[in-house]
Design a protein around this motif. Structure first.
Motif, PDB file in Angstrom:
ATOM      1  N   LEU A  77       0.823  -0.884   0.003  1.00  0.00           N
ATOM      2  CA  LEU A  77      -0.340  -0.011  -0.065  1.00  0.00           C
ATOM      3  C   LEU A  77       0.661   1.480  -0.100  1.00  0.00           C
ATOM      4  N   ALA A  78       1.961   0.766   0.664  1.00  0.00           N
ATOM      5  CA  ALA A  78       2.455   2.022   0.890  1.00  0.00           C
ATOM      6  C   ALA A  78       3.971   3.018  -0.051  1.00  0.00           C
ATOM      7  N   ALA A  79       4.173   1.728  -1.309  1.00  0.00           N
ATOM      8  CA  ALA A  79       4.368   1.422  -2.569  1.00  0.00           C
ATOM      9  C   ALA A  79       4.015   2.308  -3.322  1.00  0.00           C
ATOM     10  N   LYS A  80       2.005   1.711  -3.578  1.00  0.00           N
ATOM     11  CA  LYS A  80       1.627   2.483  -4.513  1.00  0.00           C
ATOM     12  C   LYS A  80       1.145   3.739  -4.110  1.00  0.00           C
ATOM     13  N   ARG A  81       0.938   4.270  -2.756  1.00  0.00           N
ATOM     14  CA  ARG A  81       0.700   5.910  -2.847  1.00  0.00           C
ATOM     15  C   ARG A  81       1.949   6.550  -2.767  1.00  0.00           C
ATOM     16  N   ILE A  82       3.252   6.273  -3.242  1.00  0.00           N
ATOM     17  CA  ILE A  82       4.018   6.697  -3.175  1.00  0.00           C
ATOM     18  C   ILE A  82       4.310   6.687  -4.283  1.00  0.00           C
ATOM     19  N   VAL A  83       4.129   6.105  -5.299  1.00  0.00           N
ATOM     20  CA  VAL A  83       4.274   6.463  -7.061  1.00  0.00           C
ATOM     21  C   VAL A  83       2.766   7.233  -7.516  1.00  0.00           C
ATOM     22  N   TRP A  84       1.872   6.909  -6.609  1.00  0.00           N
ATOM     23  CA  TRP A  84       0.870   8.095  -7.423  1.00  0.00           C
ATOM     24  C   TRP A  84       1.199   9.102  -6.901  1.00  0.00           C
ATOM     25  N   GLY A  85       2.001   9.608  -5.244  1.00  0.00           N
ATOM     26  CA  GLY A  85       1.991  11.009  -5.239  1.00  0.00           C
ATOM     27  C   GLY A  85       3.197  11.699  -6.476  1.00  0.00           C
ATOM     28  N   LYS A  86       4.690  10.606  -6.083  1.00  0.00           N
ATOM     29  CA  LYS A  86       5.527  11.221  -6.848  1.00  0.00           C
ATOM     30  C   LYS A  86       5.015  11.492  -8.073  1.00  0.00           C
ATOM     31  N   LEU A  87       4.275  10.539  -8.844  1.00  0.00           N
ATOM     32  CA  LEU A  87       3.805  10.381 -10.225  1.00  0.00           C
ATOM     33  C   LEU A  87       2.822  11.441 -10.942  1.00  0.00           C
ATOM     34  N   LEU A  88       2.369  12.017  -9.337  1.00  0.00           N
ATOM     35  CA  LEU A  88       1.374  13.272 -10.688  1.00  0.00           C
ATOM     36  C   LEU A  88       1.707  14.198 -10.528  1.00  0.00           C
TER      37      LEU A  88
END
Ligand code: NAD
Length: 458
Positions: free
Chosen positions: A227-238
């Motif tokens: 879950l952390a990985a998914k939310r990090i990728v989301w926030g970084k690639l916005l």
């Protein structure tokens, strides 16, 4: 120059008529602002596509929809916010009543950056209108399609003596800053923030500075890693990492580093497919200068690339690039990354991590993934930052009940929701004294006055 001076003069004259102070006037104009956006949603999306290759999904969620919900929130609450607030009165002032009145500053200058060109221009404007100010908006020259459209729409819907857009680059911005306006709201880099504050000091103009910097993202050993990985990728690639509150670098407990990298790779494919560069919904880097800056950063890092690394000059896109084995003095740690590069630093002890982060400029945002409340309390209490999100990234800024801003080098002041209204309002303190009686204590000729005063005032 003359146009700018005349415009400010005209706005000051309009403000002096008192029309902008009426709550009905403010509500009416917030509704106009709302219709500018709803009537022209498609054109706004197209401008964002042209300037940044923003997908409709991102354009709506992070810009258009965000501004619309801020307007709705303001419209729901504005009558209450505008009312003078009765506050307590100290015993020493027996008989009197105290109030705080909100008043608009006058002419507000809003200077905005390119990364969220609609959101970061119009969200402050909502605060300026709601608080009863006139406003001049200076959007970024790096998003010409969006800035031109904002200029056209604002000129069509609002009289320039009330709200105006001035397009132009740093020189235009400097000319505006030379003028004596009543409030300056600046969003942009730390470097230009210093110039703005210096210019504001000349006229002692109050300022809000919404700046940037390096926002750490801590992943503790007990975090839910997928879950952390998914939310990090989301926030970084916005917006391809071109977000002031994007996680700038990862601080990962050494025991979970490998599993986090594995999960980030999976999350990346899940959210953007195997080749993010060919994904038409992936935002591009704003211009060649920034594209080259990011490439140089990737070339000069001493870290080991664990994911990504590819880029395409023809579309100005860069893959999510995960760089492992980073030290605090690596090239990726020198300045705000503002792109899809994600360095990884590992830690063993929380105390050491807190010491390292605290010895650097106070970040705009801090992210922490942990299941342990003691760990989150420790980090929240011991590190200074603008805003924090536990177990997610970027999400905190979309809650209108949370003020959004930095601290020290990451900014001064805050906005969103009621805080936007407050930020563009001056608080006038008013004490209404009674004339029904007159307590003699404070007068120098009062009998036993000092004795009693000493009792009350200690
Ligand atoms: P920037 O500081 O280069 O430009 C911002 C604005 O200032 C533009 O309108 C520009 O024309 C103007 N400007 C540029 N040079 C100037 C000068 N010398 N004098 C006066 N005005 C000048 O910032 P940018 O590149 O557009 O935006 C990226 C930066 O903004 C990043 O550092 C990012 O972190 C920060 N940012 C902060 C927030 C926030 O809310 N805290 C939001 C978005 C971006």
């Amino acid at each position: 120059m003359e146009h700018i001076s005349n415009l400010i003069k005209k706005q000051k004259q309009f403000f002096a008529t008192g029309r902008t102070k009426s709550v009905d006037f403010r509500i009416h104009n917030l509704e106009i602002l709302k219709s500018i956006i709803t009537d022209n949603e498609q054109s706004l999306m197209e401008a964002l596509k042209k300037d940044l290759n923003k997908s409709e999904f991102e354009a709506y969620t992070t810009e258009i929809g965000f501004v619309l919900s801020e307007i709705s929130f303001t419209l729901k609450n504005i009558r209450r916010w505008c009312k003078p607030k009765r506050v307590k009165t100290a015993l020493t002032h027996f008989g009197s009543k105290s109030y705080v009145y909100k008043e608009p500053y006058g002419v507000a200058l809003i200077i905005s950056p390119w990364n969220y060109p609609i959101n970061l221009a119009l969200a402050p404007l909502i605060g300026a209108i709601a608080a009863g100010n006139c406003a001049i908006l200076k959007p970024s020259e790096l998003t010409p399609a969006t800035s031109k459209l904002l200029h056209e729409l604002i000129s069509e819907y609002f009289p320039s003596e009330y709200i105006a857009v001035i397009e132009g680059d740093a020189e235009t911005s400097k000319m505006l800053l030379n003028e004596d306006v009543d409030y300056i709201f600046f969003t942009g880099s730390i470097q230009v923030g210093k110039i703005v504050m210096e210019a504001a000091a000349k006229h002692l103009t109050p300022v809000t500075l919404e700046l940037g910097g390096k926002s750490p993202c801590i992943v503790h050993q007990d975090a839910k890693i997928p879950l952390a990985a998914k939310r990090i990728v989301w926030g970084k690639l916005l917006n391809a990492g071109q977000t002031c509150v994007a996680p700038d670098y990862l601080l990962v407990h050494e025991s979970i580093k490998e599993s986090l990298i594995k999960e980030i790779k999976l999350a990346m494919i899940d959210l953007y497919g195997k080749n993010v560069i060919t994904n038409s919904n992936y935002t591009k880097i704003i211009n060649e200068k920034h594209f080259k800056r990011l490439n140089k950063m990737m070339d000069s890092t001493k870290g080991v690339v664990r994911l990504g690394g590819a880029c395409d000059i023809s579309t100005q896109k860069i893959e999510l690039t995960l760089v492992d084995e980073i030290t605090w003095n690596d090239s990726t740690m020198e300045e705000e990354i503002f792109g899809p590069i994600l360095p990884i630093i590992t830690y063993k002890e929380l105390d050491q991590l807190i010491k390292e982060v605290s010895s650097r400029p106070k970040p705009l945002a801090l992210y922490l993934f942990t299941e342990n409340n003691k760990v989150s309390s420790k980090i929240i209490e011991e590190i200074s930052f603008g805003s924090c999100c536990v177990n997610d990234t970027v999400y905190q800024i979309a809650n209108p009940y949370l003020p959004f801003g930095g601290v020290g080098p990451s900014g001064t002041g805050a906005y969103h929701g009621k805080k936007s209204f407050d930020e563009f309002s001056h608080e006038k303190s008013v004490l209404k004294q009674t004339t029904l009686f007159d307590i003699p204590l404070r007068y120098p000729n009062g009998k036993n006055g000092l004795k009693l005063i000493k009792k009350i005032m200690k």
